[in-house]
Design an enzyme around this catalytic site. Sequence first.
Site, short mmCIF file in Angstrom:
data_model
loop_
_atom_site.label_atom_id
_atom_site.label_comp_id
_atom_site.label_asym_id
_atom_site.label_seq_id
_atom_site.Cartn_x
_atom_site.Cartn_y
_atom_site.Cartn_z
N SER A 63 68.20 -31.41 16.25
CA SER A 63 68.77 -32.31 17.26
C SER A 63 68.48 -33.79 17.02
CB SER A 63 68.23 -31.96 18.64
OG SER A 63 68.91 -30.85 19.14
N LYS A 66 71.38 -35.97 16.30
CA LYS A 66 72.32 -36.42 17.33
C LYS A 66 72.27 -37.93 17.53
CE LYS A 66 71.79 -32.04 19.89
NZ LYS A 66 71.06 -31.39 20.99
N TYR A 241 65.19 -34.44 26.69
CA TYR A 241 65.84 -33.48 27.59
C TYR A 241 65.19 -33.46 28.97
CZ TYR A 241 67.53 -32.14 23.05
OH TYR A 241 68.06 -32.17 21.82
N VAL A 259 64.42 -28.76 17.26
CA VAL A 259 63.76 -27.46 17.41
C VAL A 259 63.07 -26.94 16.13
CG1 VAL A 259 65.04 -26.56 19.39
CG2 VAL A 259 65.95 -26.22 17.08
O1 DON Z 1 72.25 -26.66 18.72
C1 DON Z 1 71.16 -26.17 18.52
O2 DON Z 1 70.73 -25.25 19.20
C2 DON Z 1 70.29 -26.69 17.37
N1 DON Z 1 71.01 -26.88 16.18
C3 DON Z 1 69.66 -27.99 17.74
C4 DON Z 1 68.81 -27.88 18.95
C5 DON Z 1 67.68 -28.84 18.99
O3 DON Z 1 67.10 -29.24 18.01
C6 DON Z 1 67.23 -29.18 20.36
N2 DON Z 1 66.10 -30.06 20.34
N3 DON Z 1 64.97 -29.95 20.69
#
Ligand code: DON
Length: 302
Positions: A63, A66, A241, A259
């Site tokens: 993430s 982003k 978040y 993540v």
């Molecule tokens: O969309 C997802 O679930 C993952 N590719 C990215 C999520 C993520 O890293 C959320 N951050 N903490």
Amino acid sequence: MSELQALLESLHQTYQQQDAGQLACYIPELCKADPNWFAISIVTTDGQTFQVGNCQQTFTIQSISKVFVYGMALADHGRDALLAKVGVEPTGDPFNSLIRLDEDSKRPDNPMINAGAIATTSLIQGNGPTERLNRLLEMFRRYVGHEVFIDMPVFMSERDTGHRNRAIAHLMLNFGMIDKNIDEALDLYFQQCSVLVNCHDLAVMAATLAHKGINPITQERAVESGYVKDILSVMYTCGMYDFAGEWAYKVGLPAKSGVSGGIMAVVPNRAGIAVFSPLLDEYGNSIRGSRVLELGIRVIQV
Ligand code: DON
């Protein structure tokens, strides 16, 4: 040894012993990470590097991507056009919330939650998927200072299992908020999340934002300075978040987590800080990363 280097080593030693948290096993490939991986890097806007731990260990940016793709969409479309498609309100909801579309505008609330990020990615310009991916990789190259690659097993793993993100994309398609082929938009989103970096790279990326968009190692501009404020604002209010408010209170720095265990924080005009450790809390934020930034920041005088 400098005072800052000694401090990083002591923070590393303290938190290495803490082993609470979970790997992000909802993406099966991320479940193969070593829970002991732990690195801290600081890169200053005058190009100095301080680091400790597994700084060369690569991991997927997830993430944290982003933030940079939001900057690219701003450059592609301008502030007003992008704001019409993706809002800038913090949600207090988890990153993968299914319901975050504004009642009236049907916009996703912000570009840091998955809905907003998928919408943002779908706006990246280019003649076909290959050109869009190449533009995205080229943008990451400018921030990192060297060519970047995609971790194909992680990309495939997320593409195979990302049903929740597909549902979010379908919901936005239903409301006419994304108008391209959603499978292409999702592939590009999964690809951006699968870009490989190490902790030092992440600190260089954060330092580039701290340095008004200029990479402090290569001196190459990665993003127009006029968009850096937009990027840092959404990081500050939405980057962590449903923990964003507490984070702003405790750490007070624009930050973004992923993540796979990375967190980057920006000290405007001074430095980028990155921590990597894959054990996560219930918000999807690295536990050792949060601790280092929450407690360490009080004593880190960059
Ligand atoms: O969309 C997802 O679930 C993952 N590719 C990215 C999520 C993520 O890293 C959320 N951050 N903490």
